[in-house]
Design an enzyme around this catalytic site. Structure first.
Site, PDB file in Angstrom:
ATOM      1  N   GLU A 155       3.112   4.365 -19.970  1.00 37.97           N
ATOM      2  CA  GLU A 155       2.219   5.245 -19.204  1.00 37.97           C
ATOM      3  C   GLU A 155       1.209   5.950 -20.106  1.00 37.97           C
ATOM      4  OE1 GLU A 155       4.171   7.414 -15.382  1.00 37.97           O
ATOM      5  OE2 GLU A 155       5.190   7.813 -17.245  1.00 37.97           O
ATOM      6  N   LYS A 163       7.681   5.872 -19.953  1.00 35.88           N
ATOM      7  CA  LYS A 163       6.898   6.954 -20.568  1.00 35.88           C
ATOM      8  C   LYS A 163       5.957   6.363 -21.606  1.00 35.88           C
ATOM      9  CE  LYS A 163       7.265   9.918 -18.437  1.00 35.88           C
ATOM     10  NZ  LYS A 163       8.052   9.765 -17.300  1.00 35.88           N
ATOM     11  N   CYS A 169      -6.784  10.839  -5.420  1.00 40.77           N
ATOM     12  CA  CYS A 169      -7.972  11.560  -4.960  1.00 40.77           C
ATOM     13  C   CYS A 169      -7.636  12.995  -4.577  1.00 40.77           C
ATOM     14  CB  CYS A 169      -8.551  10.869  -3.739  1.00 40.77           C
ATOM     15  SG  CYS A 169      -8.973   9.158  -4.008  1.00 40.77           S
ATOM     16  N   TRP A 176      -9.926   8.449  -7.124  1.00 37.36           N
ATOM     17  CA  TRP A 176      -9.087   7.485  -7.853  1.00 37.36           C
ATOM     18  C   TRP A 176      -9.338   6.161  -7.159  1.00 37.36           C
ATOM     19  CZ3 TRP A 176      -4.885   4.241  -6.861  1.00 37.36           C
ATOM     20  CH2 TRP A 176      -4.134   3.845  -7.976  1.00 37.36           C
ATOM     21  N   LYS A 234      -0.785  11.511 -10.529  1.00 36.65           N
ATOM     22  CA  LYS A 234       0.439  12.314 -10.467  1.00 36.65           C
ATOM     23  C   LYS A 234       1.137  12.130  -9.135  1.00 36.65           C
ATOM     24  CE  LYS A 234       3.157  15.586 -11.927  1.00 36.65           C
ATOM     25  NZ  LYS A 234       4.124  15.056 -12.898  1.00 36.65           N
ATOM     26  N   ARG A 280      -4.032  15.364 -10.862  1.00 38.48           N
ATOM     27  CA  ARG A 280      -3.579  14.292  -9.974  1.00 38.48           C
ATOM     28  C   ARG A 280      -4.005  12.916 -10.477  1.00 38.48           C
ATOM     29  NH1 ARG A 280      -2.808  16.380  -4.459  1.00 38.48           N
ATOM     30  NH2 ARG A 280      -3.336  14.351  -3.661  1.00 38.48           N
ATOM     31  N   ASN A 317      -9.502  10.942   1.340  1.00 39.40           N
ATOM     32  CA  ASN A 317      -8.340  10.460   0.566  1.00 39.40           C
ATOM     33  C   ASN A 317      -7.628   9.432   1.423  1.00 39.40           C
ATOM     34  OD1 ASN A 317      -8.900  12.360  -1.333  1.00 39.40           O
ATOM     35  ND2 ASN A 317      -7.010  13.532  -1.085  1.00 39.40           N
ATOM     36  N   GLY A 318      -7.097   8.394   0.790  1.00 36.80           N
ATOM     37  CA  GLY A 318      -6.336   7.405   1.556  1.00 36.80           C
ATOM     38  C   GLY A 318      -7.043   6.071   1.607  1.00 36.80           C
ATOM     39  N   GLU A 361      13.339   4.650 -18.468  1.00 37.27           N
ATOM     40  CA  GLU A 361      12.451   5.811 -18.417  1.00 37.27           C
ATOM     41  C   GLU A 361      11.672   5.935 -19.741  1.00 37.27           C
ATOM     42  OE1 GLU A 361      11.306   7.601 -16.206  1.00 37.27           O
ATOM     43  OE2 GLU A 361      10.612   9.419 -17.174  1.00 37.27           O
ATOM     44  N   HIS A 408      20.261 -13.026 -22.626  1.00 36.74           N
ATOM     45  CA  HIS A 408      19.738 -13.790 -21.500  1.00 36.74           C
ATOM     46  C   HIS A 408      18.221 -13.780 -21.466  1.00 36.74           C
ATOM     47  CE1 HIS A 408      23.794 -14.229 -20.106  1.00 36.74           C
ATOM     48  NE2 HIS A 408      23.964 -12.921 -20.220  1.00 36.74           N
TER      49      HIS A 408
HETATM   50  C1  G6P Z   1       3.519   8.536  -9.934  1.00 32.87           C
HETATM   51  C2  G6P Z   1       3.703   9.520 -11.071  1.00 32.87           C
HETATM   52  C3  G6P Z   1       5.090   9.348 -11.664  1.00 32.87           C
HETATM   53  C4  G6P Z   1       6.145   9.492 -10.583  1.00 32.87           C
HETATM   54  C5  G6P Z   1       5.895   8.540  -9.416  1.00 32.87           C
HETATM   55  C6  G6P Z   1       6.780   8.870  -8.233  1.00 32.87           C
HETATM   56  O1  G6P Z   1       3.502   7.245 -10.421  1.00 32.87           O
HETATM   57  O2  G6P Z   1       2.734   9.320 -12.061  1.00 32.87           O
HETATM   58  O3  G6P Z   1       5.290  10.322 -12.668  1.00 32.87           O
HETATM   59  O4  G6P Z   1       7.387   9.213 -11.127  1.00 32.87           O
HETATM   60  O5  G6P Z   1       4.548   8.681  -8.954  1.00 32.87           O
HETATM   61  O6  G6P Z   1       6.408  10.130  -7.777  1.00 32.87           O
HETATM   62  P1  G6P Z   1       7.323  11.152  -7.018  1.00 32.87           P
HETATM   63  O7  G6P Z   1       6.433  12.334  -6.810  1.00 32.87           O
HETATM   64  O8  G6P Z   1       7.698  10.508  -5.715  1.00 32.87           O
HETATM   65  O9  G6P Z   1       8.493  11.436  -7.875  1.00 32.87           O
END
Ligand code: G6P
Length: 611
Positions: free
Chosen positions: A492, A489, A2, A75, A607, A27, A99-100, A485, A508
């Protein structure tokens, strides 16, 4: 997550609010709304599901205008992404954005129902609006005093901005757990959850602290702390290079693409900032840091998401190069566990945003647990994590807008490696030649440029994934976190189910998934695990899996039709995790393009995860 923006001025602030919402889009959100009051106390508001553009069109259609206003990107947490759940929420004359999460909202909802309030949404936010209205009706004093009575009734984390239609020349806000800032303008003042939203109108910011309540008019700013005392908070004049040009993505099609291509420069900046006469410097950590680092006997790293993958890589480095035992943990697990602090332990938090709720909560939890100190490695210099940590290293990635982390990950890894080498030197471990590593690091940006030239080959490879629903990523050693990672990616931004395994674990379980057509992406570097990884590749090949291998060009493979190899220029093995992260990002990006997903704002993701 948010986003909030609020403004009080003598001029029409609708465009400021809408522009602010656009700047908060990165965000991640699913609906947006805005409410304004004009000089005649006429309240107008609109809420829309979907993109800010939809709201902008509606605002044009209804010609909204006003001098005081609040706006929000939502959000969804409590209640689906619908127009009625979008903010602002209204209770008679009280209009709020939030927010929150309010954890005791069900209980409050029941109490408020008994008091005669009816609810138009499923949100926890509407509870706050009614509660403020109720308290105001009990004792109609200043809105800030009403809020002071409401705050103790709310359990959870929040930042809220409130507009009162009976007194429209001011906005009141409260912060507890979620970031909120004040922007000082010319004949205008603002609130926002992120200073980026206010960059078009001001560079002068005041960061509210936990428990603060603040009131702004177009001329005045007043802040009360958590015990109701009026306080002065420092005003920061924003000097960072973040400018409107950072927000312009041309000539790229997406921010993610831009940020992938910015990596050579971002990594170069990170390296250069931490070098002095050819050796690594950590001057940013203050003059006494060496004394502290000599006492370190253990490192505990806490992070979430992509930052957690950096933590995984850095454990290999810390143990191998600095001979320091290291534990890593996802913040959302760490904070709810009764953990034991090892003697001489340094706490490190990793975060691109510096606002991740779980990482922040974990940091706060550890304050009196006996750690030697807390260090954060973060990309946002004015974030809460930075303000609350004892020591800070800033990655010089520049603004990252795409939800999927790219350049903030590779700069985080680069800085972590430099920190590990520095700590190794301080601890008198001479096995590694710092100058040689520095030399290799300096060549890293140009090595990554070479990878970027493989764009067409990776794009071509991505076409295979158009109808795939699953993918498996394999790696070993420091490249196992990079396989994770790569899988993260891919899921996501392309929504393809992807899993990563340490290749030694194939037998396994995951080997059962291999059938003709199952894509298996393997990251292969020229290190001591090469032969073992080649055996794993054979295990997949003999079962008909489709192998897509990313490997350095001096590595040989037995050719077969089930195997496609993307050869990359050779790289110093120590730097391989930073280097191989880049083709993983490019692969995910191209697959997402082919699938036609929203690359920069993938569905349901944010984000900065502030709840
Ligand atoms: C969200 C973002 C990710 C990020 C994660 C941790 O899920 O979409 O890209 O890796 O938060 O965020 P930070 O700001 O703590 O690295």
């Amino acid at each position: 997550m948010c986003g909030i923006i609020g403004a009080v001025a003598q001029r029409n602030i609708v465009n400021i609010l809408l522009e602010g919402l656009r700047l908060l889009e990165y965000r991640g959100y699913d609906s947006a709304g805005l409410a304004v009051i004009n000089h005649n106390n006429n309240l107008q508001y609109l809420r829309k599901v979907g993109k800010v553009n939809t709201l902008v069109e509606a605002v044009k259609q209804y010609s909204l205008s006003g001098e005081t206003g609040i706006a929000h990107t939502r959000w969804a947490t409590h209640g689906n992404p619908t127009e009625s759940n979008a903010h602002p929420h209204i209770s008679n004359n009280i209009i709020i954005v939030h927010n929150g999460i309010i954890e005791n909202y069900q209980l409050l909802r029941d109490i408020l129902r008994q008091r005669g309030y009816s609810f138009l949404s499923e949100t926890d936010t509407e509870v706050i609006a009614h509660l403020i209205h109720w308290e105001q009706c009990q004792k109609n004093n200043l809105l800030t005093q009403v809020i002071q009575r409401v705050i103790p009734q709310l359990h959870g984390t929040y930042s809220i901005v409130i507009m009162d239609n009976l007194n429209p020349s001011r906005l009141v806000a409260a912060r507890s757990g979620s970031p909120l800032i004040i922007g000082r303008g010319e004949e205008a003042n603002f609130f926002a959850s992120d200073q980026r939203a206010l960059l078009p109108v001001t560079r002068r910011f005041i960061f509210l602290e936990e428990g603060d309540i603040a009131e702004i008019t177009n001329k005045t700013i007043c802040i009360w702390n958590n015990i109701g005392k009026i306080v002065e908070r420092a005003e920061i004049v924003y000097q960072i290079k973040t400018d409107m040009k950072d927000i312009d993505k041309s000539p790229y099609c997406h921010y993610m693409q831009k940020e992938i291509y910015e990596q050579p420069l971002a990594i170069k900046n990170t390296i250069e900032k931490h070098l002095c006469s050819g050796l690594i410097t950590m001057a940013e950590l203050g003059p006494d840091i060496d004394i502290l680092l000599r006492q370190v006997q253990h490192v505990q790293i806490i992070a979430c998401g992509t930052s957690y993958h950096s933590a995984m890589v850095s454990r290999y480095w810390l143990e191998a190069l600095a001979k320091l035992p290291c534990d890593i943990e996802i913040a959302s697990e760490f904070r709810y566990r009764k953990s034991i602090v090892r003697s001489g332990s340094l706490l490190i938090t990793l975060s691109q945003s510096g606002e991740t709720a779980d990482t922040l909560a974990a940091l706060r939890l550890t304050k009196n647990m006996g750690y030697l100190g807390s260090l954060t490695i973060c990309n946002v210099a004015c974030s809460t994590l930075v303000r609350e940590s004892d020591f800070v290293l800033i990655t010089n990635a520049g603004t990252e807008i795409s939800v999927a982390s790219t350049k903030s990950f590779t700069t985080q890894l680069t800085l972590l490696l430099m920190f590990v080498i520095y700590i190794a030197r301080i601890r008198g471990i001479n096995k590694l030649s710092e100058k040689q590593i520095v030399h290799a690091l300096q060549k890293l940006p140009s090595c990554i440029e070479q990878i970027l030239l493989l764009d067409q080959a990776i794009k071509h490879l991505a076409e295979v994934f158009i109808n795939k629903e699953h993918a498996l990523f394999l790696g070993r050693g420091t490249l196992y976190p990079i396989a994770m990672e790569g899988a993260l990616k891919l899921k996501e931004i392309s929504y393809i189910h992807a899993e990563a395994y340490a290749a030694g674990e194939l037998k396994h379980g995951p080997l059962a998934l291999i059938n003709p057509g199952m894509p298996v992406i393997v990251i292969v570097s020229n290190n001591e695990l090469l032969d073992k990884l080649k055996s794993n590749i054979e295990e997949v090949r003999t079962r008909g899996g489709q192998l897509y291998i990313f490997a350095e060009k001096n590595i040989t493979f037995t050719k077969s039709k089930e195997m496609k190899v993307i050869f990359l220029p050779n790289i110093e093995p120590l730097l391989a995790p930073i280097y191989y992260a880049v083709p993983m990002q490019m692969l995910a990006y191209h697959i997402a393009l082919i699938k036609g997903t929203d690359v920069d704002q993938p569905r349901n993701l944010a984000k900065s995860v502030t709840v």
